[in-house]
Design a protein around this motif. Structure first.
Motif, PDB file in Angstrom:
ATOM      1  N   GLN A 135      46.348  55.028  31.562  1.00  0.00           N
ATOM      2  CA  GLN A 135      45.666  55.748  30.241  1.00  0.00           C
ATOM      3  C   GLN A 135      45.973  57.029  30.095  1.00  0.00           C
ATOM      4  OE1 GLN A 135      41.722  54.516  31.254  1.00  0.00           O
ATOM      5  NE2 GLN A 135      41.853  52.594  30.411  1.00  0.00           N
ATOM      6  N   ILE A 136      45.875  57.988  31.234  1.00  0.00           N
ATOM      7  CA  ILE A 136      46.101  59.446  31.117  1.00  0.00           C
ATOM      8  C   ILE A 136      47.626  59.708  30.642  1.00  0.00           C
ATOM      9  CG2 ILE A 136      46.289  61.393  32.492  1.00  0.00           C
ATOM     10  CD1 ILE A 136      43.912  60.464  34.113  1.00  0.00           C
ATOM     11  N   LYS A 137      48.294  58.866  31.087  1.00  0.00           N
ATOM     12  CA  LYS A 137      49.967  59.154  30.724  1.00  0.00           C
ATOM     13  C   LYS A 137      49.988  58.750  29.372  1.00  0.00           C
ATOM     14  CE  LYS A 137      52.183  58.079  35.035  1.00  0.00           C
ATOM     15  NZ  LYS A 137      52.670  57.010  36.037  1.00  0.00           N
ATOM     16  N   GLN A 138      49.489  57.742  28.904  1.00  0.00           N
ATOM     17  CA  GLN A 138      49.467  57.288  27.659  1.00  0.00           C
ATOM     18  C   GLN A 138      48.999  58.400  26.685  1.00  0.00           C
ATOM     19  OE1 GLN A 138      48.173  53.138  27.268  1.00  0.00           O
ATOM     20  NE2 GLN A 138      49.812  52.314  28.583  1.00  0.00           N
ATOM     21  N   SER A 139      47.816  59.177  27.158  1.00  0.00           N
ATOM     22  CA  SER A 139      47.057  59.845  26.294  1.00  0.00           C
ATOM     23  C   SER A 139      47.739  61.163  25.974  1.00  0.00           C
ATOM     24  CB  SER A 139      45.665  59.966  26.762  1.00  0.00           C
ATOM     25  OG  SER A 139      45.670  60.660  27.940  1.00  0.00           O
ATOM     26  N   ASN A 140      48.821  61.418  26.863  1.00  0.00           N
ATOM     27  CA  ASN A 140      49.584  62.757  27.004  1.00  0.00           C
ATOM     28  C   ASN A 140      50.696  62.598  26.471  1.00  0.00           C
ATOM     29  OD1 ASN A 140      47.291  64.345  28.101  1.00  0.00           O
ATOM     30  ND2 ASN A 140      48.002  63.690  30.335  1.00  0.00           N
ATOM     31  N   ASP A 141      51.121  63.328  25.290  1.00  0.00           N
ATOM     32  CA  ASP A 141      52.384  63.264  24.600  1.00  0.00           C
ATOM     33  C   ASP A 141      53.229  64.113  25.340  1.00  0.00           C
ATOM     34  OD1 ASP A 141      51.027  61.529  23.100  1.00  0.00           O
ATOM     35  OD2 ASP A 141      52.006  62.310  21.181  1.00  0.00           O
ATOM     36  N   GLN A 142      52.689  64.726  26.486  1.00  0.00           N
ATOM     37  CA  GLN A 142      53.432  65.962  26.902  1.00  0.00           C
ATOM     38  C   GLN A 142      53.623  65.690  28.469  1.00  0.00           C
ATOM     39  OE1 GLN A 142      51.011  69.092  25.787  1.00  0.00           O
ATOM     40  NE2 GLN A 142      49.462  68.612  27.118  1.00  0.00           N
ATOM     41  N   GLU A 143      54.475  66.367  29.200  1.00  0.00           N
ATOM     42  CA  GLU A 143      54.424  66.203  30.647  1.00  0.00           C
ATOM     43  C   GLU A 143      53.199  66.490  31.222  1.00  0.00           C
ATOM     44  OE1 GLU A 143      57.694  68.343  32.299  1.00  0.00           O
ATOM     45  OE2 GLU A 143      59.081  67.585  30.857  1.00  0.00           O
ATOM     46  N   LEU A 144      52.831  66.040  32.248  1.00  0.00           N
ATOM     47  CA  LEU A 144      51.711  66.365  33.333  1.00  0.00           C
ATOM     48  C   LEU A 144      51.743  67.942  33.730  1.00  0.00           C
ATOM     49  CD1 LEU A 144      51.371  63.032  35.406  1.00  0.00           C
ATOM     50  CD2 LEU A 144      50.061  63.547  33.221  1.00  0.00           C
ATOM     51  N   SER A 145      50.905  68.400  33.975  1.00  0.00           N
ATOM     52  CA  SER A 145      50.464  69.791  34.687  1.00  0.00           C
ATOM     53  C   SER A 145      50.874  69.710  35.948  1.00  0.00           C
ATOM     54  CB  SER A 145      49.409  70.306  34.228  1.00  0.00           C
ATOM     55  OG  SER A 145      48.370  69.807  34.945  1.00  0.00           O
ATOM     56  N   GLU A 146      51.074  70.930  36.619  1.00  0.00           N
ATOM     57  CA  GLU A 146      51.376  70.835  38.080  1.00  0.00           C
ATOM     58  C   GLU A 146      49.836  70.371  38.867  1.00  0.00           C
ATOM     59  OE1 GLU A 146      53.832  71.748  40.232  1.00  0.00           O
ATOM     60  OE2 GLU A 146      55.062  71.715  38.496  1.00  0.00           O
ATOM     61  N   SER A 147      48.943  70.537  38.291  1.00  0.00           N
ATOM     62  CA  SER A 147      47.588  69.987  38.823  1.00  0.00           C
ATOM     63  C   SER A 147      47.363  68.756  38.785  1.00  0.00           C
ATOM     64  CB  SER A 147      46.470  70.858  38.556  1.00  0.00           C
ATOM     65  OG  SER A 147      46.100  70.687  37.177  1.00  0.00           O
ATOM     66  N   GLN A 148      47.899  68.109  37.556  1.00  0.00           N
ATOM     67  CA  GLN A 148      47.738  66.634  37.204  1.00  0.00           C
ATOM     68  C   GLN A 148      48.700  65.882  38.283  1.00  0.00           C
ATOM     69  OE1 GLN A 148      48.455  66.918  33.416  1.00  0.00           O
ATOM     70  NE2 GLN A 148      46.223  66.285  32.607  1.00  0.00           N
ATOM     71  N   GLU A 169      43.548  49.268  41.704  1.00  0.00           N
ATOM     72  CA  GLU A 169      43.999  48.734  40.439  1.00  0.00           C
ATOM     73  C   GLU A 169      43.161  49.498  39.224  1.00  0.00           C
ATOM     74  OE1 GLU A 169      42.857  46.455  42.897  1.00  0.00           O
ATOM     75  OE2 GLU A 169      44.808  45.585  43.402  1.00  0.00           O
ATOM     76  N   GLU A 170      42.067  49.670  39.461  1.00  0.00           N
ATOM     77  CA  GLU A 170      41.321  50.793  38.593  1.00  0.00           C
ATOM     78  C   GLU A 170      42.107  52.190  38.660  1.00  0.00           C
ATOM     79  OE1 GLU A 170      36.695  48.664  39.390  1.00  0.00           O
ATOM     80  OE2 GLU A 170      37.600  50.282  40.538  1.00  0.00           O
ATOM     81  N   TRP A 171      42.100  52.659  39.745  1.00  0.00           N
ATOM     82  CA  TRP A 171      43.152  54.171  39.623  1.00  0.00           C
ATOM     83  C   TRP A 171      44.268  53.802  39.058  1.00  0.00           C
ATOM     84  CZ3 TRP A 171      42.475  58.842  40.129  1.00  0.00           C
ATOM     85  CH2 TRP A 171      43.614  59.530  40.418  1.00  0.00           C
ATOM     86  N   ALA A 172      44.934  52.657  39.152  1.00  0.00           N
ATOM     87  CA  ALA A 172      46.538  52.574  38.210  1.00  0.00           C
ATOM     88  C   ALA A 172      46.090  52.449  36.878  1.00  0.00           C
ATOM     89  CB  ALA A 172      47.210  51.450  38.767  1.00  0.00           C
ATOM     90  N   THR A 173      45.004  51.787  36.614  1.00  0.00           N
ATOM     91  CA  THR A 173      44.737  51.802  34.898  1.00  0.00           C
ATOM     92  C   THR A 173      44.304  53.015  34.338  1.00  0.00           C
ATOM     93  OG1 THR A 173      43.682  49.498  35.169  1.00  0.00           O
ATOM     94  CG2 THR A 173      42.987  50.774  33.620  1.00  0.00           C
TER      95      THR A 173
END
Length: 98
Positions: free
Chosen positions: A54-67, A46-50
């Motif tokens: 949060q990371i998805k919401q803070s990024n207005d762009q697509e995730l990088s390959e490493s992400q 659950e903590e991991w999902a949170t």
């Protein structure tokens, strides 16, 4: 267990290629789990999902390959000695590779 630990784990996996490779190349889920614990990380699914949300919401762009690599791989479960199971997110198990 905490979201801080989950966030720190995410940062480590997405920025430390050697650590990410160590997790990917572990011979077993037990070894992978031991590596995560030895590195000092302890968090619930659950903590991991949170943290991922949060990371998805803070990024207005697509995730990088490493992400993407850090969060991909679905769910791998790790059986613990007491009969319980621990979920490991973003870690590909050896059975998923075959």
């Amino acid at each position: 267990m905490s979201t801080e630990s989950a966030r720190a784990f995410y940062q480590k996996v997405s920025t430390d290629e050697a650590f990410a490779n160590q997790l990917r190349n572990a011979d077993s889920d037990d070894q992978r789990f031991a590596t995560i614990q030895a590195a000092g990380y302890d968090f619930t699914p659950e903590e991991w999902a949170t943290v991922v949300d949060q990371i998805k919401q803070s990024n207005d762009q697509e995730l990088s390959e490493s992400q993407l690599e850090a969060v991909s791989g679905g769910l791998t479960t790790l059986p613990l000695g007491d009969g319980s199971v621990r979920a490991l997110y973003g870690v590909v198990s050896s059975t998923e590779l075959s």
